[in-house]
Design an enzyme around this catalytic site. Structure first.
Site, PDB file in Angstrom:
ATOM      1  N   GLU A  36     -35.192-102.989  18.484  1.00  0.00           N
ATOM      2  CA  GLU A  36     -33.961-103.088  19.276  1.00  0.00           C
ATOM      3  C   GLU A  36     -32.748-103.361  18.393  1.00  0.00           C
ATOM      4  OE1 GLU A  36     -33.861-106.497  21.927  1.00  0.00           O
ATOM      5  OE2 GLU A  36     -32.480-105.463  23.273  1.00  0.00           O
TER       6      GLU A  36
ATOM      7  N   GLU B 196     -26.037-112.012  16.521  1.00  0.00           N
ATOM      8  CA  GLU B 196     -27.420-112.510  16.435  1.00  0.00           C
ATOM      9  C   GLU B 196     -28.102-112.155  15.119  1.00  0.00           C
ATOM     10  OE1 GLU B 196     -29.854-112.351  19.988  1.00  0.00           O
ATOM     11  OE2 GLU B 196     -28.158-111.611  21.142  1.00  0.00           O
TER      12      GLU B 196
ATOM     13  N   ASP C 112     -30.107-101.452  24.331  1.00  0.00           N
ATOM     14  CA  ASP C 112     -29.715-102.503  25.281  1.00  0.00           C
ATOM     15  C   ASP C 112     -28.215-102.352  25.519  1.00  0.00           C
ATOM     16  OD1 ASP C 112     -28.717-104.989  26.263  1.00  0.00           O
ATOM     17  OD2 ASP C 112     -30.419-106.079  25.417  1.00  0.00           O
TER      18      ASP C 112
ATOM     19  N   HIS D 297     -25.809-105.000  24.001  1.00  0.00           N
ATOM     20  CA  HIS D 297     -25.533-104.883  22.564  1.00  0.00           C
ATOM     21  C   HIS D 297     -24.741-103.613  22.251  1.00  0.00           C
ATOM     22  CE1 HIS D 297     -27.971-108.340  21.790  1.00  0.00           C
ATOM     23  NE2 HIS D 297     -29.035-107.799  22.355  1.00  0.00           N
TER      24      HIS D 297
ATOM     25  N   HIS E 173     -32.880-101.609  27.940  1.00  0.00           N
ATOM     26  CA  HIS E 173     -32.458-102.845  28.614  1.00  0.00           C
ATOM     27  C   HIS E 173     -31.093-102.660  29.256  1.00  0.00           C
ATOM     28  CE1 HIS E 173     -35.019-105.968  26.167  1.00  0.00           C
ATOM     29  NE2 HIS E 173     -35.707-105.399  27.151  1.00  0.00           N
TER      30      HIS E 173
ATOM     31  N   ARG F  45     -23.064-109.640  30.321  1.00  0.00           N
ATOM     32  CA  ARG F  45     -24.504-109.960  30.353  1.00  0.00           C
ATOM     33  C   ARG F  45     -24.952-110.517  31.703  1.00  0.00           C
ATOM     34  NH1 ARG F  45     -28.318-111.464  25.054  1.00  0.00           N
ATOM     35  NH2 ARG F  45     -29.474-109.537  25.365  1.00  0.00           N
TER      36      ARG F  45
ATOM     37  N   GLU G 197     -32.339-107.152  31.691  1.00  0.00           N
ATOM     38  CA  GLU G 197     -32.334-108.345  30.833  1.00  0.00           C
ATOM     39  C   GLU G 197     -30.938-108.941  30.939  1.00  0.00           C
ATOM     40  OE1 GLU G 197     -33.729-109.462  26.382  1.00  0.00           O
ATOM     41  OE2 GLU G 197     -32.038-108.089  26.527  1.00  0.00           O
TER      42      GLU G 197
HETATM   43  C1  LER Z   1     -33.626-109.163  23.354  1.00  0.00           C
HETATM   44  O1  LER Z   1     -34.032-108.047  24.069  1.00  0.00           O
HETATM   45  C2  LER Z   1     -32.162-109.161  23.144  1.00  0.00           C
HETATM   46  O2  LER Z   1     -31.462-108.351  23.688  1.00  0.00           O
HETATM   47  C3  LER Z   1     -31.587-110.146  22.217  1.00  0.00           C
HETATM   48  O3  LER Z   1     -30.275-110.486  22.611  1.00  0.00           O
HETATM   49  C4  LER Z   1     -32.457-111.341  21.999  1.00  0.00           C
HETATM   50  O4  LER Z   1     -31.884-112.233  21.141  1.00  0.00           O
HETATM   51 MN    MN Z   2     -32.355-106.723  24.907  1.00  0.00          MN
END
Ligand code: LER
Ligand code: MN
Length: 270
Positions: A152, A158, A185, A188, A211, A217, A246
């Site tokens: 991912e 992060e 995702d 992100h 995701h 979020r 998520e």
């Molecule tokens: C996990 O799927 C994710 O999106 C991250 O932000 C986890 O730290």
């Molecule tokens: Mn994610």
């Protein structure tokens, strides 16, 4: 397109997981709201009773499209890029330990923060080399069982190791395994990819999992992302997998899950 939501098999610190603990009642609620699957966040497969998990999930007519592994980083500090070779080896072994359950369920094994961050005294290049080596080894171990692994891209706040879709594709190129793909995702991508739809088109059939969370979020529909357009781009790649929620359990877990599915099902694509 099928919808799932993340469910942790144990209490966990990571905030963007709506459901933690009380497995059976959470599975029942999720099925009742119309989800097709549960993405299971499992810190350590040795701590769960796979037969019992599957019994509960199947009894409610749900599938397990993916297994999240990030709690091994969040709760135990395991990663492919730790300075300590024993920790790196433990992170690889932990990834491999998910293979039997993934083989039984057809789930994709997710590698999010299990890849780690660049620690002081380690160069970005060295860390990336460790990520490549680790994932090559995990893919080789997963291949005989037909198990797939999805890395991912995660935003800059992060990690610095693979933030966007282009870097994800470069990593796949280096790993060179056909059972290695990407998990995209929207949270992100909204931070790191200039145009989300183009990022999706770039990754095409290497998208193994997806995701969804809105720009803040929260659940889809609570922010300013254009999910109609984003998911149309995903469908256009031929993606047959799950779209998995998520997002933050806000205003509370139940409301977020219900609002999220109501919004996504209201789109033409579902
Ligand atoms: C996990 O799927 C994710 O999106 C991250 O932000 C986890 O730290
Ligand atoms: Mn994610």
């Amino acid at each position: 397109m099928k919808l799932s939501i993340i469910l942790s098999t144990h209490a966990a610190q990571f905030q963007a997981v709506a459901f933690k603990g009380d497995f059976q009642s959470n599975v029942a609620k999720i099925a009742g709201w119309g989800y097709d699957g549960v993405e299971l966040a499992i810190r350590d497969p040795r701590l769960v009773d796979a037969d019992e998990l599957l019994r509960v999930v199947s009894a409610h007519g749900l599938e397990v499209p993916a297994i999240g592994t990030g709690q091994a980083w969040g709760e135990e500090g395991l990663s492919y890029t730790d300075r300590d070779p024993a920790v790196r080896a433990a992170a690889i072994e932990r990834t491999k330990a998910h293979i039997p359950f993934a083989a039984r369920t057809g789930a994709v094994i997710i590698v999010g923060l299990l890849r780690g961050i660049v620690k002081p005294g380690v160069s970005q290049g060295q860390a990336m080399d460790w990520v490549v080596e680790a994932l090559r080894e995990c893919c080789a171990a997963a291949r005989p069982d037909g198990v797939r692994i999805a890395l991912e891209p995660i935003c800059r706040y992060e990690t610095t190791l693979v933030n966007n879709a282009g870097q994800g594709m470069e990593l796949l190129e280096r790993i060179g395994a056909d059972n290695m793909g990407l998990l995209l995702d929207t949270f992100h991508m909204n931070i790191e990819d200039a145009v989300i739809e183009e990022a999706i088109r770039l990754c095409g059939d290497r998208i193994f999992h997806f995701h969804v969370a809105d720009s803040n979020r929260w659940y889809p529909g609570a922010g300013h992302l254009d999910f109609e357009s984003i998911l149309a781009a995903l469908v256009a790649t031929g993606y047959q997998g799950y779209v998995s929620g998520e997002f933050m359990p806000l205003p509370d877990a139940d409301t977020s899950a219900q609002q999220g599915i109501a919004y996504l099902r209201s789109l033409e694509l579902f």
